[in-house]
Design a protein around this motif. Structure first.
Motif, short mmCIF file in Angstrom:
data_model
loop_
_atom_site.label_atom_id
_atom_site.label_comp_id
_atom_site.label_asym_id
_atom_site.label_seq_id
_atom_site.Cartn_x
_atom_site.Cartn_y
_atom_site.Cartn_z
N PRO A 105 14.06 -3.47 -4.48
CA PRO A 105 12.92 -3.64 -5.38
C PRO A 105 12.57 -5.11 -5.66
O PRO A 105 11.63 -5.38 -6.39
CB PRO A 105 13.39 -2.96 -6.67
N THR A 106 13.30 -6.04 -5.05
CA THR A 106 13.06 -7.45 -5.32
C THR A 106 11.66 -7.88 -4.91
O THR A 106 10.98 -8.58 -5.65
CB THR A 106 14.11 -8.31 -4.58
N LEU A 107 11.22 -7.44 -3.75
CA LEU A 107 9.89 -7.81 -3.27
C LEU A 107 8.81 -7.20 -4.15
O LEU A 107 7.79 -7.83 -4.42
CB LEU A 107 9.71 -7.36 -1.82
N LEU A 136 -3.83 -7.70 -0.24
CA LEU A 136 -2.66 -6.92 0.17
C LEU A 136 -1.45 -7.24 -0.68
O LEU A 136 -0.66 -6.36 -1.01
CB LEU A 136 -2.35 -7.20 1.65
N ILE A 137 -1.32 -8.50 -1.06
CA ILE A 137 -0.18 -8.89 -1.89
C ILE A 137 -0.34 -8.37 -3.31
O ILE A 137 0.61 -7.92 -3.93
CB ILE A 137 -0.02 -10.43 -1.88
N LEU A 138 -1.56 -8.43 -3.84
CA LEU A 138 -1.79 -8.05 -5.23
C LEU A 138 -1.75 -6.55 -5.46
O LEU A 138 -1.59 -6.11 -6.59
CB LEU A 138 -3.12 -8.61 -5.71
N ARG A 170 5.00 -9.91 -10.31
CA ARG A 170 4.93 -11.17 -11.06
C ARG A 170 3.76 -12.03 -10.57
O ARG A 170 3.05 -12.65 -11.37
CB ARG A 170 6.24 -11.96 -10.92
N LEU A 171 3.57 -12.09 -9.25
CA LEU A 171 2.45 -12.86 -8.70
C LEU A 171 1.11 -12.28 -9.17
O LEU A 171 0.19 -13.01 -9.50
CB LEU A 171 2.50 -12.87 -7.18
N ALA A 228 -8.52 -13.99 1.59
CA ALA A 228 -8.84 -12.97 0.59
C ALA A 228 -8.20 -11.63 0.94
O ALA A 228 -7.67 -10.93 0.07
CB ALA A 228 -10.35 -12.82 0.46
N ALA A 229 -8.22 -11.27 2.23
CA ALA A 229 -7.61 -10.00 2.65
C ALA A 229 -6.10 -10.01 2.41
O ALA A 229 -5.53 -9.03 1.91
CB ALA A 229 -7.92 -9.74 4.12
#
Length: 68
Positions: free
Chosen positions: A53-55, A39-41, A61-62, A34-35
């Protein structure tokens, strides 16, 4: 000459393996997942250098896919 056989003392355990995990063995991976997902979201909170800016596009998108 055959080897002597011994009857099982616990017939309920015959034919299945019993595994008991402590409560934290399931909680810790779930909390870590979850952590990392948070962090990704939310890449705006990350202190990454401005550059490729690709990442950022991939993370956006995710986020769109997960949040609907």
């Amino acid at each position: 000459m055959s080897a002597p056989t011994h009857p099982r003392t616990h017939p309920s355990a015959a034919g299945r393996a019993e595994t008991r995990l402590p409560w934290w063995a399931l909680l810790l991976p779930a909390v870590a997942f979850a952590a990392l997902l948070l962090l990704i979201l939310n890449p705006a909170d990350a202190q990454a250098p401005a550059g490729d800016p690709t990442l950022a596009h991939l993370a956006e998108r995710l986020k769109e896919l997960v949040l609907g």
